[in-house]
Design a protein around this motif. Structure first.
Motif, PDB file in Angstrom:
ATOM      1  N   UNK A 376       0.819  -1.313  -0.066  1.00 42.48           N
ATOM      2  CA  UNK A 376       0.216   0.068   0.113  1.00 42.48           C
ATOM      3  C   UNK A 376       0.889   1.453   0.079  1.00 42.48           C
ATOM      4  N   UNK A 377       0.552   2.160  -0.811  1.00 42.25           N
ATOM      5  CA  UNK A 377       1.061   3.465  -0.740  1.00 42.25           C
ATOM      6  C   UNK A 377      -0.097   4.466  -0.534  1.00 42.25           C
ATOM      7  N   UNK A 378      -0.060   5.321   0.525  1.00 41.46           N
ATOM      8  CA  UNK A 378      -1.127   6.029   0.681  1.00 41.46           C
ATOM      9  C   UNK A 378      -0.843   7.294   0.732  1.00 41.46           C
ATOM     10  N   UNK A 379      -1.611   8.151  -0.352  1.00 40.03           N
ATOM     11  CA  UNK A 379      -1.072   9.691  -0.537  1.00 40.03           C
ATOM     12  C   UNK A 379      -2.333  10.406  -0.116  1.00 40.03           C
ATOM     13  N   UNK A 380      -2.079  11.532   0.576  1.00 37.86           N
ATOM     14  CA  UNK A 380      -3.011  12.395   1.110  1.00 37.86           C
ATOM     15  C   UNK A 380      -2.683  13.849   0.716  1.00 37.86           C
ATOM     16  N   UNK A 381      -3.707  14.650   0.888  1.00 41.95           N
ATOM     17  CA  UNK A 381      -3.640  16.189   0.497  1.00 41.95           C
ATOM     18  C   UNK A 381      -3.931  16.892  -0.802  1.00 41.95           C
ATOM     19  N   UNK A 382      -4.287  15.830  -1.874  1.00 37.52           N
ATOM     20  CA  UNK A 382      -4.477  16.506  -3.019  1.00 37.52           C
ATOM     21  C   UNK A 382      -6.085  16.444  -3.199  1.00 37.52           C
ATOM     22  N   UNK A 383      -6.314  17.136  -4.309  1.00 40.42           N
ATOM     23  CA  UNK A 383      -7.858  17.342  -4.681  1.00 40.42           C
ATOM     24  C   UNK A 383      -8.540  16.210  -5.604  1.00 40.42           C
ATOM     25  N   UNK A 384      -7.580  15.554  -5.787  1.00 41.34           N
ATOM     26  CA  UNK A 384      -8.061  14.530  -6.889  1.00 41.34           C
ATOM     27  C   UNK A 384      -7.934  13.190  -6.332  1.00 41.34           C
ATOM     28  N   UNK A 385      -9.029  12.361  -6.246  1.00 47.02           N
ATOM     29  CA  UNK A 385      -9.230  11.180  -5.485  1.00 47.02           C
ATOM     30  C   UNK A 385      -8.894   9.860  -6.752  1.00 47.02           C
ATOM     31  N   UNK A 386      -8.211   9.118  -6.240  1.00 47.80           N
ATOM     32  CA  UNK A 386      -7.868   7.920  -6.998  1.00 47.80           C
ATOM     33  C   UNK A 386      -9.238   6.996  -7.095  1.00 47.80           C
ATOM     34  N   UNK A 387      -9.324   6.936  -8.330  1.00 46.36           N
ATOM     35  CA  UNK A 387     -10.525   5.945  -8.895  1.00 46.36           C
ATOM     36  C   UNK A 387     -10.292   4.435  -8.400  1.00 46.36           C
ATOM     37  N   UNK A 388     -11.506   3.736  -8.081  1.00 42.34           N
ATOM     38  CA  UNK A 388     -11.407   2.459  -7.710  1.00 42.34           C
ATOM     39  C   UNK A 388     -10.947   1.582  -8.923  1.00 42.34           C
ATOM     40  N   UNK A 389     -11.240   1.899 -10.146  1.00 43.79           N
ATOM     41  CA  UNK A 389     -10.680   1.143 -11.047  1.00 43.79           C
ATOM     42  C   UNK A 389      -9.542   1.623 -11.918  1.00 43.79           C
TER      43      UNK A 389
END
Length: 427
Positions: A376-389
């Motif tokens: 897992x690589x958990x990124x926080x703080x940006x306003x673009x969310x990773x899509x589930x697909x």
């Protein structure tokens, strides 16, 4: 994998409850007095009587019809199923015996085009055995309508070639569309040395993905038995072969990246082992904004070409760029990597990349060498969310929604044999 006894009880709740009730009744009967015991002895010499469905001599039985053994008197003590010929290999057939031990139902479907021999034994109260045999054939799978599992995908190769990270999904790709998703899900059995709750979701009509509620417990083996032979994936389309996959979950390594702090922290088995200065996307456009959320490490590359022509930027554009980087670890399908950026002099100070996570030469080499697929690589703080697909963004879907999106609608306990639902023909 050691074959299980055919007379097992599955994880299906109704069966387990029936077994518990039968135990209570048996204990009560032993204390009811001489009259009841005399009645039991009086009937103990009656010969056990058995019946098997499909019946002996039946031809072209649909392979997703269940085998049912019923004892009209006596208790079932053994059932074996042999399959010969047909279109593919099969795993050992197991079945579920009810609490009264007078009905056994096969757990899995049958190989298409096979000669099947079912041998069942029951005993009466005196321990005298009766054996019944049923021999029948199953319907062949039509050429061009045979569902097969694709074992040569990059995800499968990474899963089986070595240890994987604790976030690793099980990704099953098929060569044909699947309409009967509940039956196919119920044919895919996941067991792990350290129990977990998991479920399947579908991404398109040819890909099923299994993930757990929480990350896998580290340092264990996981087995995936695909009982696909005989499952009807869609009208007239049958699976033709069973497959068993085994993989190893390695140590737990989780990386946290804070966009605001421009820092990356790596924890291994709960202990911080590295802290790196990084630079994320400059966020002048959506494409140049690093996605926030739970990513998983995917492919690893050396001397890797990085260019925005993959996003349609022409070579004659002033925005076009091309770089070859020493080390790159992929975390999405939208062009995001953790990679060497020896030209970036603002690591730890500002976000200036085109969306990737820029690292120093030394730090990127360490991360490359110490990463496993599925970390897992958990990124926080940006306003673009990773899509589930997007790549392996499957952890972006909450657990309750993940279970609800499965075809069976049930969580799967990987510490027990079996799977939710039934792979047999839909009622």
């Amino acid at each position: 994998m050691t074959p299980r006894s055919p007379l097992r009880r599955s994880r299906r709740p109704a069966v387990l409850c029936a077994a518990a009730v039968a135990t209570v009744l048996a204990a009560s009967a032993c204390s009811t007095g001489e009259g009841d015991l005399a009645g039991e002895d009086a009937g103990s010499t009656e010969e056990a009587r058995l019946s098997i469905t499909p019946e002996d001599g039946a031809d072209e039985i649909r392979p997703n019809e269940p085998i049912t053994v019923t004892a009209e008197s006596g208790k079932i003590t053994d059932v074996t199923v042999e399959q010969a010929g047909g279109s593919g290999e099969s795993l050992p057939m197991t079945g579920t015996l009810n609490g009264d031990e007078n009905e056994w139902v096969s757990d899995w479907t049958l190989v298409p085009g096979a000669d099947v021999v079912v041998t069942a034994t029951a005993e009466n109260g005196a321990g005298e055995a009766t054996e019944v045999v049923s021999e029948f054939t199953t319907l062949e799978a039509t050429e061009g309508q045979r569902l097969e599992f694709k074992a040569d995908t990059p995800a499968q190769q990474m899963l089986t070639e070595g240890p994987v990270g604790v976030g690793m999904p099980i990704i099953i790709d098929f060569d044909m569309p699947v309409e009967n998703r509940e039956q196919v899900e119920a044919a895919m059995e996941v067991t792990s040395e350290k129990p977990a709750q998991g479920a399947w979701n579908w991404f398109g009509d040819k890909q099923a993905v299994f993930r757990t509620e929480e990350y896998w417990e580290p340092d264990q083996k996981v087995t995936v038995d695909l009982h696909l032979a005989g499952v009807e994936a869609s009208d007239g389309v049958y699976g033709i072969e069973d497959t068993s996959i085994e993989f190893e979950v390695g140590r737990s390594q989780i990386t946290d990246i804070d966009e605001d702090e421009h820092q990356m922290v790596v924890e291994s088995d709960g202990e911080t082992v590295k802290e790196f200065p990084v630079s994320l996307g400059m966020a002048t456009t959506r494409a140049y904004t690093t996605t926030s959320g739970v990513h998983l490490t995917m492919g690893k590359f050396t001397n890797f070409r990085m260019s925005n022509d993959t996003m349609g930027v022409p070579k004659d554009s002033p925005e076009w760029y091309e770089e070859y980087v020493a080390h790159a670890v992929q975390i999405s399908n939208s062009g995001e990597f953790l990679h060497t950026a020896d030209w970036n002099y603002q690591l730890g100070e500002a976000n200036t990349s085109h969306g990737c996570v820029n690292m120093s030469v030394e730090d990127s080499a360490w991360f490359y060498e110490n990463s496993l697929p599925g970390d897992p690589v958990v990124i926080t703080g940006t306003d673009r969310e990773l899509e589930v697909d997007n790549g392996w963004g499957f952890w972006q879907r909450g657990w309750e929604d993940w279970v609800a999106e499965s075809a069976t609608g049930e969580a799967d306990d990987t510490g027990e044999a079996g799977a939710p639902g039934s792979p047999h023909v839909a009622e």
